[in-house]
Design a protein around this motif. Structure first.
Motif, PDB file in Angstrom:
ATOM      1  N   TYR A  98      47.157  62.384  97.477  1.00  0.00           N
ATOM      2  CA  TYR A  98      45.741  62.520  97.837  1.00  0.00           C
ATOM      3  C   TYR A  98      45.435  62.014  99.251  1.00  0.00           C
ATOM      4  O   TYR A  98      44.393  62.325  99.803  1.00  0.00           O
ATOM      5  CB  TYR A  98      44.870  61.764  96.829  1.00  0.00           C
ATOM      6  CG  TYR A  98      44.864  62.404  95.456  1.00  0.00           C
ATOM      7  CD1 TYR A  98      44.110  63.545  95.206  1.00  0.00           C
ATOM      8  CD2 TYR A  98      45.631  61.872  94.423  1.00  0.00           C
ATOM      9  CE1 TYR A  98      44.110  64.138  93.949  1.00  0.00           C
ATOM     10  CE2 TYR A  98      45.632  62.457  93.163  1.00  0.00           C
ATOM     11  CZ  TYR A  98      44.875  63.584  92.933  1.00  0.00           C
ATOM     12  OH  TYR A  98      44.882  64.169  91.691  1.00  0.00           O
ATOM     13  N   GLU A  99      46.313  61.223  99.815  1.00  0.00           N
ATOM     14  CA  GLU A  99      46.167  60.731 101.185  1.00  0.00           C
ATOM     15  C   GLU A  99      44.806  60.041 101.401  1.00  0.00           C
ATOM     16  O   GLU A  99      44.028  60.389 102.280  1.00  0.00           O
ATOM     17  CB  GLU A  99      46.331  61.868 102.203  1.00  0.00           C
ATOM     18  CG  GLU A  99      47.688  62.549 102.142  1.00  0.00           C
ATOM     19  CD  GLU A  99      47.830  63.655 103.174  1.00  0.00           C
ATOM     20  OE1 GLU A  99      46.826  63.928 103.876  1.00  0.00           O
ATOM     21  OE2 GLU A  99      48.927  64.218 103.289  1.00  0.00           O
ATOM     22  N   VAL A 100      44.520  59.058 100.563  1.00  0.00           N
ATOM     23  CA  VAL A 100      43.278  58.303 100.665  1.00  0.00           C
ATOM     24  C   VAL A 100      43.489  57.145 101.637  1.00  0.00           C
ATOM     25  O   VAL A 100      44.489  56.425 101.558  1.00  0.00           O
ATOM     26  CB  VAL A 100      42.849  57.770  99.283  1.00  0.00           C
ATOM     27  CG1 VAL A 100      41.556  56.968  99.394  1.00  0.00           C
ATOM     28  CG2 VAL A 100      42.668  58.937  98.306  1.00  0.00           C
ATOM     29  N   GLN A 101      42.567  56.945 102.558  1.00  0.00           N
ATOM     30  CA  GLN A 101      42.677  55.870 103.539  1.00  0.00           C
ATOM     31  C   GLN A 101      42.460  54.513 102.872  1.00  0.00           C
ATOM     32  O   GLN A 101      41.650  54.365 101.952  1.00  0.00           O
ATOM     33  CB  GLN A 101      41.654  56.069 104.654  1.00  0.00           C
ATOM     34  CG  GLN A 101      41.821  57.388 105.400  1.00  0.00           C
ATOM     35  CD  GLN A 101      40.742  57.605 106.442  1.00  0.00           C
ATOM     36  OE1 GLN A 101      39.870  56.767 106.628  1.00  0.00           O
ATOM     37  NE2 GLN A 101      40.801  58.735 107.134  1.00  0.00           N
ATOM     38  N   ASP A 102      43.163  53.514 103.383  1.00  0.00           N
ATOM     39  CA  ASP A 102      43.116  52.183 102.764  1.00  0.00           C
ATOM     40  C   ASP A 102      41.735  51.539 102.868  1.00  0.00           C
ATOM     41  O   ASP A 102      41.329  50.795 101.973  1.00  0.00           O
ATOM     42  CB  ASP A 102      44.162  51.263 103.429  1.00  0.00           C
ATOM     43  CG  ASP A 102      45.581  51.727 103.161  1.00  0.00           C
ATOM     44  OD1 ASP A 102      45.767  52.501 102.188  1.00  0.00           O
ATOM     45  OD2 ASP A 102      46.495  51.336 103.916  1.00  0.00           O
ATOM     46  N   GLU A 103      41.015  51.802 103.947  1.00  0.00           N
ATOM     47  CA  GLU A 103      39.724  51.131 104.141  1.00  0.00           C
ATOM     48  C   GLU A 103      38.636  51.607 103.180  1.00  0.00           C
ATOM     49  O   GLU A 103      37.579  50.972 103.068  1.00  0.00           O
ATOM     50  CB  GLU A 103      39.237  51.297 105.583  1.00  0.00           C
ATOM     51  CG  GLU A 103      39.135  52.731 106.060  1.00  0.00           C
ATOM     52  CD  GLU A 103      40.403  53.207 106.737  1.00  0.00           C
ATOM     53  OE1 GLU A 103      40.341  54.210 107.480  1.00  0.00           O
ATOM     54  OE2 GLU A 103      41.470  52.566 106.517  1.00  0.00           O
ATOM     55  N   ILE A 104      38.856  52.709 102.495  1.00  0.00           N
ATOM     56  CA  ILE A 104      37.832  53.184 101.566  1.00  0.00           C
ATOM     57  C   ILE A 104      38.242  52.979 100.096  1.00  0.00           C
ATOM     58  O   ILE A 104      37.540  53.438  99.192  1.00  0.00           O
ATOM     59  CB  ILE A 104      37.525  54.675 101.799  1.00  0.00           C
ATOM     60  CG1 ILE A 104      38.750  55.539 101.445  1.00  0.00           C
ATOM     61  CG2 ILE A 104      37.063  54.919 103.212  1.00  0.00           C
ATOM     62  CD1 ILE A 104      38.442  57.016 101.444  1.00  0.00           C
ATOM     63  N   LEU A 105      39.346  52.283  99.892  1.00  0.00           N
ATOM     64  CA  LEU A 105      39.810  52.103  98.516  1.00  0.00           C
ATOM     65  C   LEU A 105      38.829  51.281  97.691  1.00  0.00           C
ATOM     66  O   LEU A 105      38.573  51.572  96.513  1.00  0.00           O
ATOM     67  CB  LEU A 105      41.191  51.429  98.516  1.00  0.00           C
ATOM     68  CG  LEU A 105      42.369  52.300  98.989  1.00  0.00           C
ATOM     69  CD1 LEU A 105      43.654  51.496  98.973  1.00  0.00           C
ATOM     70  CD2 LEU A 105      42.501  53.542  98.105  1.00  0.00           C
ATOM     71  N   GLU A 106      38.268  50.241  98.301  1.00  0.00           N
ATOM     72  CA  GLU A 106      37.317  49.395  97.579  1.00  0.00           C
ATOM     73  C   GLU A 106      36.061  50.189  97.217  1.00  0.00           C
ATOM     74  O   GLU A 106      35.526  50.069  96.097  1.00  0.00           O
ATOM     75  CB  GLU A 106      36.946  48.172  98.423  1.00  0.00           C
ATOM     76  CG  GLU A 106      36.116  47.138  97.681  1.00  0.00           C
ATOM     77  CD  GLU A 106      36.864  46.541  96.498  1.00  0.00           C
ATOM     78  OE1 GLU A 106      36.192  46.171  95.519  1.00  0.00           O
ATOM     79  OE2 GLU A 106      38.109  46.472  96.552  1.00  0.00           O
ATOM     80  N   ASN A 107      35.591  50.997  98.164  1.00  0.00           N
ATOM     81  CA  ASN A 107      34.435  51.839  97.867  1.00  0.00           C
ATOM     82  C   ASN A 107      34.756  52.867  96.780  1.00  0.00           C
ATOM     83  O   ASN A 107      33.906  53.187  95.931  1.00  0.00           O
ATOM     84  CB  ASN A 107      33.972  52.565  99.131  1.00  0.00           C
ATOM     85  CG  ASN A 107      33.433  51.611 100.178  1.00  0.00           C
ATOM     86  OD1 ASN A 107      32.951  50.530  99.855  1.00  0.00           O
ATOM     87  ND2 ASN A 107      33.516  52.009 101.446  1.00  0.00           N
ATOM     88  N   LEU A 108      35.982  53.384  96.829  1.00  0.00           N
ATOM     89  CA  LEU A 108      36.403  54.336  95.807  1.00  0.00           C
ATOM     90  C   LEU A 108      36.435  53.682  94.428  1.00  0.00           C
ATOM     91  O   LEU A 108      36.023  54.286  93.434  1.00  0.00           O
ATOM     92  CB  LEU A 108      37.780  54.897  96.153  1.00  0.00           C
ATOM     93  CG  LEU A 108      38.389  55.890  95.145  1.00  0.00           C
ATOM     94  CD1 LEU A 108      37.508  57.122  95.015  1.00  0.00           C
ATOM     95  CD2 LEU A 108      39.808  56.268  95.562  1.00  0.00           C
ATOM     96  N   ASN A 109      36.876  52.433  94.393  1.00  0.00           N
ATOM     97  CA  ASN A 109      36.918  51.704  93.124  1.00  0.00           C
ATOM     98  C   ASN A 109      35.516  51.542  92.533  1.00  0.00           C
ATOM     99  O   ASN A 109      35.292  51.776  91.351  1.00  0.00           O
ATOM    100  CB  ASN A 109      37.557  50.339  93.340  1.00  0.00           C
ATOM    101  CG  ASN A 109      37.717  49.562  92.054  1.00  0.00           C
ATOM    102  OD1 ASN A 109      38.118  50.111  91.028  1.00  0.00           O
ATOM    103  ND2 ASN A 109      37.408  48.277  92.083  1.00  0.00           N
ATOM    104  N   GLU A 110      34.567  51.148  93.383  1.00  0.00           N
ATOM    105  CA  GLU A 110      33.197  50.968  92.925  1.00  0.00           C
ATOM    106  C   GLU A 110      32.575  52.301  92.487  1.00  0.00           C
ATOM    107  O   GLU A 110      31.850  52.358  91.486  1.00  0.00           O
ATOM    108  CB  GLU A 110      32.350  50.328  94.027  1.00  0.00           C
ATOM    109  CG  GLU A 110      32.782  48.915  94.388  1.00  0.00           C
ATOM    110  CD  GLU A 110      31.967  48.350  95.527  1.00  0.00           C
ATOM    111  OE1 GLU A 110      31.085  49.082  96.044  1.00  0.00           O
ATOM    112  OE2 GLU A 110      32.199  47.190  95.905  1.00  0.00           O
ATOM    113  N   PHE A 111      32.875  53.359  93.237  1.00  0.00           N
ATOM    114  CA  PHE A 111      32.311  54.667  92.893  1.00  0.00           C
ATOM    115  C   PHE A 111      32.843  55.172  91.557  1.00  0.00           C
ATOM    116  O   PHE A 111      32.077  55.696  90.731  1.00  0.00           O
ATOM    117  CB  PHE A 111      32.622  55.681  93.986  1.00  0.00           C
ATOM    118  CG  PHE A 111      32.251  57.092  93.620  1.00  0.00           C
ATOM    119  CD1 PHE A 111      30.927  57.506  93.650  1.00  0.00           C
ATOM    120  CD2 PHE A 111      33.220  58.008  93.232  1.00  0.00           C
ATOM    121  CE1 PHE A 111      30.572  58.802  93.290  1.00  0.00           C
ATOM    122  CE2 PHE A 111      32.885  59.297  92.870  1.00  0.00           C
ATOM    123  CZ  PHE A 111      31.553  59.700  92.907  1.00  0.00           C
TER     124      PHE A 111
END
Length: 294
Positions: free
Chosen positions: A216-229
């Motif tokens: 999926y090539e998800v950037q590391d800086e948005i992982l926390e936001n992805l977790n919350e979402f």
């Protein structure tokens, strides 16, 4: 002697008739009051059925949108190949509401939660309850497990902003340590049927370590936001689908109540007419008896 007998009969007869007539009239009055009360209840339940029907249509539209987003996010997690870690700490979230008059929809949810907590390894699982109805039933046996209770839910269709506040409150509490979240909710099957189901919410640490996540090539800086979402999205899906199930169950409950009230009105009307006919018959007998005595 015949005159005295006739006078005695005439003097005694009115006393008995007044007593019997008084008893019959009292019974008829009680039936009439009850009939009026049941009729008013029938009007109320019929109005509540119409309101619930309108709310069910709106809730289904919102549910269809929330279900699409929920299924897409869960497919993303499933396609990454994530699996529940052995010995992971779990959080139980029960999605109910504050409203009643909707059959056993809250009872079935509470039974599933108690059944889960009665299992040996889940006895100490922390619980977050959304809505007061499930809280009242769960806290009887597992009051110490309840960490949060969010109320004022169910009066309107839950919004994503409300759900985000709930998710942020849970995730921001450092004392509430958990790895996975199990969300219990009422799944909408049809306008007359629902079933208790669950959604598994995994932490971002497990998702990142999944074998297929790199695709999926998800950037590391948005992982926390992805977790919350992902967590908020699952909560929103559960709340909106549970709200649609609740409105459909309320419509069914009001329809059954109106039908039962109609049956009771028919029985009371028949009973009232029979009693009234009996009173009229007794009065005719008294008149004929008095005329014969004269």
């Amino acid at each position: 002697m015949f005159a005295r007998s006739a006078i005695a009969t005439r003097s005694a007869a009115p006393t008995l008739n007044v007593a019997g007539q008084s008893r019959n009239m009292a019974t008829l009055k009680e039936i009439q009051v009850r009939l009026k009360s049941v009729t008013n209840i029938s009007k109320i339940t019929a109005s509540m059925k119409m309101i619930a029907s309108t709310k069910t249509t709106r809730a289904q539209r919102s549910m269809n949108v929330a279900r699409v987003y929920g299924q897409v996010s869960n497919d993303f997690v499933k396609q990454s190949g994530v699996e529940k870690a052995e010995g992971a700490k779990e959080l139980l979230v029960v999605a109910s509401s504050d409203k009643g008059l909707c059959g056993g929809i809250h009872s079935s949810l509470s039974r599933s939660a108690r059944r889960y907590l009665n299992e040996g390894e889940n006895a100490e699982t922390p619980v977050v309850v959304l809505g007061d109805k499930a809280k009242v039933q769960i806290q009887r046996a597992f009051a110490k497990n309840i960490r949060y209770n969010f109320n004022q839910l169910g009066s309107t269709i839950p919004t994503f902003d409300e759900t985000s506040i709930i998710a942020s409150t849970i995730l921001a509490d450092k004392s509430l340590e958990f790895d996975n979240a199990k969300i219990l909710y009422n799944k909408f099957v049809s306008p007359i049927a629902f079933e208790t189901s669950s959604i598994e919410s995994f932490p971002i640490t497990q998702i990142v370590e999944a074998p297929n996540f790199a695709a999926y090539e998800v950037q590391d800086e948005i992982l926390e936001n992805l977790n919350e979402f992902l967590f908020a999205n699952n909560l929103h899906w559960a709340l909106v689908e549970g709200h649609a199930s609740e409105m459909a169950a309320k419509r069914t409950a009001m329809e059954n109540a109106t039908k039962n009230a109609g049956d009771m009105i028919q029985r009371l009307t028949l009973q009232y007419n029979r009693g009234r006919q009996a009173v009229i018959t007794n009065e005719l007998i008294d008149i004929i008896t008095g005329a014969s005595a004269l």
